[in-house]
Enzyme design. Structure first.
Site, mmCIF file in Angstrom:
data_model
loop_
_atom_site.group_PDB
_atom_site.id
_atom_site.type_symbol
_atom_site.label_atom_id
_atom_site.label_comp_id
_atom_site.label_asym_id
_atom_site.label_seq_id
_atom_site.Cartn_x
_atom_site.Cartn_y
_atom_site.Cartn_z
ATOM 1 N N ASP A 9 9.093 5.762 7.551
ATOM 2 C CA ASP A 9 8.786 7.066 8.137
ATOM 3 C C ASP A 9 7.843 7.888 7.270
ATOM 4 O OD1 ASP A 9 10.401 7.676 6.022
ATOM 5 O OD2 ASP A 9 12.018 8.579 7.202
ATOM 6 N N GLY A 10 7.438 7.336 6.139
ATOM 7 C CA GLY A 10 6.499 8.054 5.273
ATOM 8 C C GLY A 10 7.140 9.135 4.430
ATOM 9 N N GLY B 223 2.725 3.695 1.424
ATOM 10 C CA GLY B 223 3.316 3.921 2.743
ATOM 11 C C GLY B 223 3.840 5.328 2.914
ATOM 12 N N ARG B 224 4.006 6.005 1.818
ATOM 13 C CA ARG B 224 4.528 7.375 1.902
ATOM 14 C C ARG B 224 4.054 8.258 0.759
ATOM 15 N NH1 ARG B 224 10.633 7.038 -0.219
ATOM 16 N NH2 ARG B 224 10.412 5.230 -1.562
ATOM 17 N N GLY C 122 0.835 -1.205 0.000
ATOM 18 C CA GLY C 122 0.000 0.000 0.000
ATOM 19 C C GLY C 122 0.860 1.241 0.000
ATOM 20 N N ASP D 254 4.087 -4.859 -7.309
ATOM 21 C CA ASP D 254 3.477 -3.636 -6.774
ATOM 22 C C ASP D 254 4.033 -2.393 -7.469
ATOM 23 O OD1 ASP D 254 5.700 -4.797 -5.124
ATOM 24 O OD2 ASP D 254 5.748 -2.757 -4.349
ATOM 25 N N ASP E 111 7.144 3.935 -10.467
ATOM 26 C CA ASP E 111 7.850 3.774 -9.191
ATOM 27 C C ASP E 111 9.358 3.627 -9.377
ATOM 28 O OD1 ASP E 111 6.068 4.210 -7.225
ATOM 29 O OD2 ASP E 111 6.135 2.205 -6.371
ATOM 30 N N LYS F 164 4.303 12.037 -3.433
ATOM 31 C CA LYS F 164 5.174 11.011 -2.847
ATOM 32 C C LYS F 164 6.081 11.651 -1.806
ATOM 33 C CE LYS F 164 8.148 7.200 -4.435
ATOM 34 N NZ LYS F 164 8.566 6.464 -5.652
HETATM 35 P P1 AMP Z 1 9.100 0.814 -3.088
HETATM 36 O O1 AMP Z 1 10.276 -0.109 -2.973
HETATM 37 O O2 AMP Z 1 9.458 2.264 -3.028
HETATM 38 O O3 AMP Z 1 8.228 0.483 -4.245
HETATM 39 O O4 AMP Z 1 8.229 0.575 -1.761
HETATM 40 C C1 AMP Z 1 7.706 -0.661 -1.360
HETATM 41 C C2 AMP Z 1 6.703 -0.425 -0.252
HETATM 42 O O5 AMP Z 1 7.336 0.185 0.862
HETATM 43 C C3 AMP Z 1 5.543 0.477 -0.623
HETATM 44 O O6 AMP Z 1 4.413 -0.003 0.052
HETATM 45 C C4 AMP Z 1 5.988 1.819 -0.095
HETATM 46 O O7 AMP Z 1 4.912 2.680 0.173
HETATM 47 C C5 AMP Z 1 6.707 1.423 1.174
HETATM 48 N N1 AMP Z 1 7.747 2.401 1.556
HETATM 49 C C6 AMP Z 1 8.930 2.630 0.949
HETATM 50 N N2 AMP Z 1 9.613 3.584 1.601
HETATM 51 C C7 AMP Z 1 8.850 3.980 2.646
HETATM 52 C C8 AMP Z 1 9.005 4.941 3.682
HETATM 53 N N3 AMP Z 1 10.086 5.696 3.810
HETATM 54 N N4 AMP Z 1 7.992 5.052 4.582
HETATM 55 C C9 AMP Z 1 6.897 4.305 4.473
HETATM 56 N N5 AMP Z 1 6.694 3.389 3.541
HETATM 57 C C10 AMP Z 1 7.660 3.215 2.616
HETATM 58 MG MG MG Z 2 6.593 0.864 -4.998
#
Ligand code: AMP
Ligand code: MG
Length: 487
Positions: free
Chosen positions: A125-126, A92-93, A90, A252, A262, A113
């Site tokens: 940390d979002g 996350g940030r 989902g 995802d 992404d 983002k």
């Molecule tokens: P990504 O590798 O950027 O595609 O992220 C994979 C998952 O981790 C997704 O659900 C992102 O929203 C979550 N995510 C990545 N970095 C962060 C962050 N700093 N804080 C919260 N969620 C994160």
């Molecule tokens: Mg992603």
């Protein structure tokens, strides 16, 4: 031209309700400031480019202000990460701020983002740091300029908010635009959590809004899946033809629209290397450059599995079978054009393969080779490029074959050849070291380099005066940069 408060919202995804996303407000960044904006992306929203310089722009896209009609939502999805299923991911940030439609009637998701924590932040940390936000911005706009389907980026907003990665960095936000933010992982989430009603709702939503022409087909969902297969085959063919390595092809991160999506530790090839791994956490090379092709199919199979409630397994298999031949046709078509060929011959695939092998063995710059090949007649160009190769006998044999092939291709002037080849062979690509230089300057508060690099990359095929430094092979320090995955 519109002012910022004149955007028209129509939040179709938000209306699907709480099973699909959660209402979350952006968490503002301290001292938001404009790092860079894309005029071309602003035009997609009919925005007057001058508004990027107004304080309210940085406030809106730095999480301080919100349109009354925006309905910020964090989307829920899951996905296969490095081959293993993660039941809940989902946003996350990132937040889907809302959907805007422009004067031409096109809908654009506004996705912010780095907007703070959400119910899907898990251990994170979002936040997003300035470094990764600049990389996503530049990559989106550079890929678009190369003609590769991608999400777009409106702007990067920097701040003084501290964010901890391997060291302390500064928080930033990037405003991403796409016709949809629905991923393969959305379908997987509702399939594996056994929520058939919501899954059907999601499928209807995607079909109606994004594949309306498939409604006319006898089996609309199958037609939609076929179209997704076709778009992925074409997108990945373009990645391979232009040397783009995505780095994290988890399901995802795969868009339901077949666009590049992404951005993380991505890279463009400098020297041609089929085995190149841009993601330093990818120890097994699952997402290496050449593996992108079979992984594209693997990801589509994961999506197919999630679509089994709507489409028969046999029909899904048949549609999946379209992927490789379509990929090969698109790839070969592009590579022929990169070689300056206008006709097709059976042996062209081998001509391309032999060249890539020679380039691999000699570490030849992938982008500049093709650009220089078009600078002159085939005979003059290969004579000049010969010096870049270690296996001279091998190159000479290839060059003879190439010259003969060009001669059979047709009768055209060198001017026509150059024009045609330069239109498909970029001079400027987003090399990692160029991004790194721009990031280093931006981290010390100077945004001029990011802006200049962005400008150059918006016209990758056009030689731009005074910009020679962006069309060079990387210096030694810039060749094997470790791109941090913590973004
Ligand atoms: P990504 O590798 O950027 O595609 O992220 C994979 C998952 O981790 C997704 O659900 C992102 O929203 C979550 N995510 C990545 N970095 C962060 C962050 N700093 N804080 C919260 N969620 C994160
Ligand atoms: Mg992603």
């Amino acid at each position: 031209m519109k002012a910022l408060d004149e955007l028209t919202f129509d939040n179709r995804f938000a209306r699907l309700g709480d099973a699909f996303s959660t209402h979350v407000l952006p968490e503002p960044l301290d001292e938001p400031r404009l790092v860079v904006a894309s005029k071309a992306a602003m035009a997609l929203l009919d925005l007057d480019p001058a508004v990027a310089e107004t304080p309210v722009f940085a406030e809106l896209f730095g999480g301080h202000k919100l349109w009354a009609e925006a309905e910020p939502r964090a989307m829920v999805y899951s996905g296969h990460q490095f081959g293993g299923y993660t039941p809940q991911l989902g946003d996350g940030r990132g937040l889907l701020l809302g959907e805007v439609y422009n004067e031409a009637g096109e809908h654009w998701d506004l996705h912010l983002k780095g907007a703070g924590m959400t119910p899907y932040s898990r251990m994170g940390d979002g936040r997003a740091v300035l470094r990764s936000s600049i990389r996503e911005f530049l990559a989106s706009e550079a890929l678009h300029a190369l003609g590769i389907p991608t999400s777009r980026a409106l702007c990067v907003i920097g701040s003084s908010t501290p964010v901890w990665r391997e060291k302390q960095e500064r928080g930033a936000m990037v405003l991403r635009l796409a016709h949809s933010h629905i991923r393969f992982g959305h379908f997987e989430y509702f399939y594996y959590t056994k929520k058939p009603e919501q899954q059907a709702e999601l499928a209807e939503h995607v079909l109606n809004l994004h594949y309306p022409e498939c409604r006319e087909q006898p089996e609309p969902y199958l037609a939609m899946f076929r179209e997704i297969v076709e778009r992925n085959a074409e997108m990945i063919a373009k990645w391979q033809a232009y040397g783009f390595c995505h780095g994290v092809m988890n399901t995802d991160n795969m868009s339901i629209l077949g666009i590049t999506f992404d951005f993380g530790p991505f890279a463009f090839l400098d020297d041609f290397d089929a085995h190149f791994i841009c993601n330093h956490s990818d120890h097994e090379g699952r997402y290496s450059f050449s593996n992108q092709v079979p992984i594209g199919q693997w990801n589509l199979s994961a999506l197919a599995q999630a679509l089994t409630p709507f489409i028969s397994v046999d029909a899904l298999k048949e549609a999946l079978g379209l992927y490789l031949p379509l990929y090969q046709a698109h790839y070969l078509d592009l590579m022929r054009r990169r070689l300056g060929l206008t006709t097709a011959e059976d042996d062209d695939q081998r001509l391309v393969e032999r060249l890539l092998k020679l380039m691999q063995n000699s570490g030849v710059d992938y982008t500049l080779f093709f650009r220089r090949l078009g600078d002159e007649s085939a005979a003059l160009a290969v004579a000049r490029l010969r010096d870049d190769f270690v296996d001279l006998a091998g190159f000479d044999a290839w060059a003879e074959q190439y010259k003969a092939r060009v001669a059979r291709d047709g009768d055209y002037t060198q001017e026509q050849r150059r024009e045609r080849m330069h239109a498909v062979n970029p001079l400027y690509i987003l090399r990692n070291y160029l991004a790194q230089n721009a990031i280093a300057a931006a981290e010390s508060g100077d945004y001029s380099e990011v802006r200049r690099l962005h400008e150059v990359l918006t016209k990758p095929f056009e030689e731009q005066s005074g910009m020679e430094q962006y069309a060079q092979r990387p210096p030694d320090w810039g060749k094997h940069l470790e791109i941090s995955c913590s973004s």
